[in-house]
Design a protein around this motif. Structure first.
Motif, PDB file in Angstrom:
ATOM      1  N   GLU A 228       0.815  -1.215   0.000  1.00  0.00           N
ATOM      2  CA  GLU A 228       0.000   0.000   0.000  1.00  0.00           C
ATOM      3  C   GLU A 228       0.852   1.270   0.000  1.00  0.00           C
ATOM      4  O   GLU A 228       0.476   2.294  -0.581  1.00  0.00           O
ATOM      5  CB  GLU A 228      -0.931   0.005   1.215  1.00  0.00           C
ATOM      6  CG  GLU A 228      -1.983  -1.095   1.205  1.00  0.00           C
ATOM      7  CD  GLU A 228      -3.043  -0.876   0.136  1.00  0.00           C
ATOM      8  OE1 GLU A 228      -3.290   0.292  -0.213  1.00  0.00           O
ATOM      9  OE2 GLU A 228      -3.606  -1.868  -0.351  1.00  0.00           O
ATOM     10  N   ALA A 229       2.011   1.212   0.672  1.00  0.00           N
ATOM     11  CA  ALA A 229       2.871   2.394   0.750  1.00  0.00           C
ATOM     12  C   ALA A 229       3.652   2.630  -0.536  1.00  0.00           C
ATOM     13  O   ALA A 229       4.141   3.741  -0.766  1.00  0.00           O
ATOM     14  CB  ALA A 229       3.829   2.272   1.928  1.00  0.00           C
ATOM     15  N   GLY A 230       3.798   1.575  -1.360  1.00  0.00           N
ATOM     16  CA  GLY A 230       4.501   1.738  -2.621  1.00  0.00           C
ATOM     17  C   GLY A 230       5.882   1.121  -2.668  1.00  0.00           C
ATOM     18  O   GLY A 230       6.650   1.387  -3.608  1.00  0.00           O
ATOM     19  N   PHE A 231       6.230   0.290  -1.683  1.00  0.00           N
ATOM     20  CA  PHE A 231       7.500  -0.430  -1.718  1.00  0.00           C
ATOM     21  C   PHE A 231       7.397  -1.619  -2.676  1.00  0.00           C
ATOM     22  O   PHE A 231       6.298  -2.127  -2.941  1.00  0.00           O
ATOM     23  CB  PHE A 231       7.871  -0.925  -0.317  1.00  0.00           C
ATOM     24  CG  PHE A 231       8.144   0.171   0.668  1.00  0.00           C
ATOM     25  CD1 PHE A 231       9.359   0.842   0.680  1.00  0.00           C
ATOM     26  CD2 PHE A 231       7.170   0.557   1.585  1.00  0.00           C
ATOM     27  CE1 PHE A 231       9.601   1.861   1.595  1.00  0.00           C
ATOM     28  CE2 PHE A 231       7.402   1.574   2.502  1.00  0.00           C
ATOM     29  CZ  PHE A 231       8.625   2.227   2.500  1.00  0.00           C
ATOM     30  N   ALA A 232       8.553  -2.068  -3.158  1.00  0.00           N
ATOM     31  CA  ALA A 232       8.551  -3.217  -4.067  1.00  0.00           C
ATOM     32  C   ALA A 232       8.070  -4.477  -3.366  1.00  0.00           C
ATOM     33  O   ALA A 232       7.350  -5.284  -3.952  1.00  0.00           O
ATOM     34  CB  ALA A 232       9.947  -3.425  -4.647  1.00  0.00           C
ATOM     35  N   ASP A 233       8.470  -4.654  -2.114  1.00  0.00           N
ATOM     36  CA  ASP A 233       8.051  -5.807  -1.323  1.00  0.00           C
ATOM     37  C   ASP A 233       8.389  -5.526   0.138  1.00  0.00           C
ATOM     38  O   ASP A 233       8.903  -4.455   0.482  1.00  0.00           O
ATOM     39  CB  ASP A 233       8.732  -7.106  -1.806  1.00  0.00           C
ATOM     40  CG  ASP A 233      10.245  -6.980  -1.916  1.00  0.00           C
ATOM     41  OD1 ASP A 233      10.847  -6.224  -1.116  1.00  0.00           O
ATOM     42  OD2 ASP A 233      10.832  -7.631  -2.788  1.00  0.00           O
ATOM     43  N   GLN A 234       8.142  -6.499   1.012  1.00  0.00           N
ATOM     44  CA  GLN A 234       8.369  -6.282   2.443  1.00  0.00           C
ATOM     45  C   GLN A 234       9.852  -6.095   2.759  1.00  0.00           C
ATOM     46  O   GLN A 234      10.210  -5.288   3.626  1.00  0.00           O
ATOM     47  CB  GLN A 234       7.798  -7.450   3.249  1.00  0.00           C
ATOM     48  CG  GLN A 234       7.855  -7.216   4.760  1.00  0.00           C
ATOM     49  CD  GLN A 234       7.151  -8.305   5.549  1.00  0.00           C
ATOM     50  OE1 GLN A 234       6.304  -9.011   5.018  1.00  0.00           O
ATOM     51  NE2 GLN A 234       7.493  -8.441   6.818  1.00  0.00           N
ATOM     52  N   ALA A 235      10.707  -6.827   2.061  1.00  0.00           N
ATOM     53  CA  ALA A 235      12.145  -6.682   2.308  1.00  0.00           C
ATOM     54  C   ALA A 235      12.615  -5.272   1.946  1.00  0.00           C
ATOM     55  O   ALA A 235      13.434  -4.670   2.654  1.00  0.00           O
ATOM     56  CB  ALA A 235      12.916  -7.723   1.510  1.00  0.00           C
TER      57      ALA A 235
END
Length: 263
Positions: A228-235
């Motif tokens: 939702e924030a726009g990061f590629a993934d959790q890592a």
């Protein structure tokens, strides 16, 4: 203090006391996006993390006016328990013309306003120093800035457009045609008005979207927060949040989802 210990012990500034934001009066809405006050709790001092947001602030703290320049990463200032700080957050593109200073010269710094050479500093400090309490100081702070605003330049419109793009997750490079500037000119404008380049501003505003989601989501899983924030993934989120704040995403979520402490 080692960064790993900071991840375990640092407290986000908004959780270290009573923090409140206020809309600026109409005469100041071109120049400032928010007024705010932060009353720190009494008791043992905490390790407080002030995280980057892409803004520059004018402060009234410990009897003096100061400028808190934009940060690239979290700052860990020494703050006296019981202190009340009053602030005015410059609107995007407003700080550099108001202060007659490139923001790249203020990155990661808190500078007494008198050292910047702003002409009304001594008079404003004398008048604010006579206020009986923080509420009166906030009211006078606004009036003094209203008096000064008529002599100040309008904010840079291209800076506001660049900030809005970063805030929405759109790369500023896509604005080059609209702004009629080259990549080199864009980089120079960003350093002048934000202290760093467009990519850093985009990272910081994505981090702020993550903080907003933490405040509103409560129990949203970290993987969903990253998306939702726009990061590629959790890592990617874990790495970026750690670099910008020295805290883990889980620690931030825990702090921002806690009920606010009374008083």
């Amino acid at each position: 203090m080692a960064p790993e210990r900071r991840k375990d012990t640092a407290l986000l500034a908004a959780r270290a006391g009573r923090y409140r934001e206020y809309a600026p009066p109409p005469a100041l809405r071109r120049h400032f996006s928010r007024f705010w006050s932060h009353a720190l709790h009494d008791g043992p001092p905490a390790l407080v993390a002030i995280v980057p947001d892409g803004y520059c602030d004018l402060l009234w703290i410990d009897g003096r006016l100061a400028v808190a320049g934009p940060d690239r990463t979290a700052a860990f200032p020494v703050l006296r328990p019981g202190t009340t700080i009053i602030g005015a957050r410059f609107a995007p593109g407003a700080a550099a013309p108001w202060l007659k200073t490139r923001l790249s010269a203020l990155v990661g710094r808190s500078v007494p306003l008198v050292d910047i050479g702003w002409k009304d500093t001594a008079e404003f400090e004398a008048r604010l120093g006579d206020c009986p309490d923080p509420s009166a100081a906030m009211a006078l702070f606004r009036r003094l800035l209203e008096e000064a605003a008529s002599d100040e330049e309008d904010p840079a419109q291209d800076a506001a457009v660049i900030f809005a793009a970063a805030d929405s997750g759109r790369p500023a490079s896509g604005l080059l045609g609209r702004l009629d500037m080259s990549e080199r000119q864009l980089r120079r404008r960003c350093h002048h008005h934000f202290g760093y380049g467009a990519k850093t501003l985009e990272r910081i505003r994505r981090f702020q979207r993550f903080l907003d989601l933490c405040r509103s989501s409560g129990t949203m899983p970290l993987a969903r927060l990253a998306l939702e924030a726009g990061f590629a993934d959790q890592a990617h989120m874990t790495r970026e949040v750690g670099e910008l704040s020295s805290l883990t995403p889980a620690a931030i979520l825990d702090q921002l989802s806690m009920p606010e402490r009374p008083g």
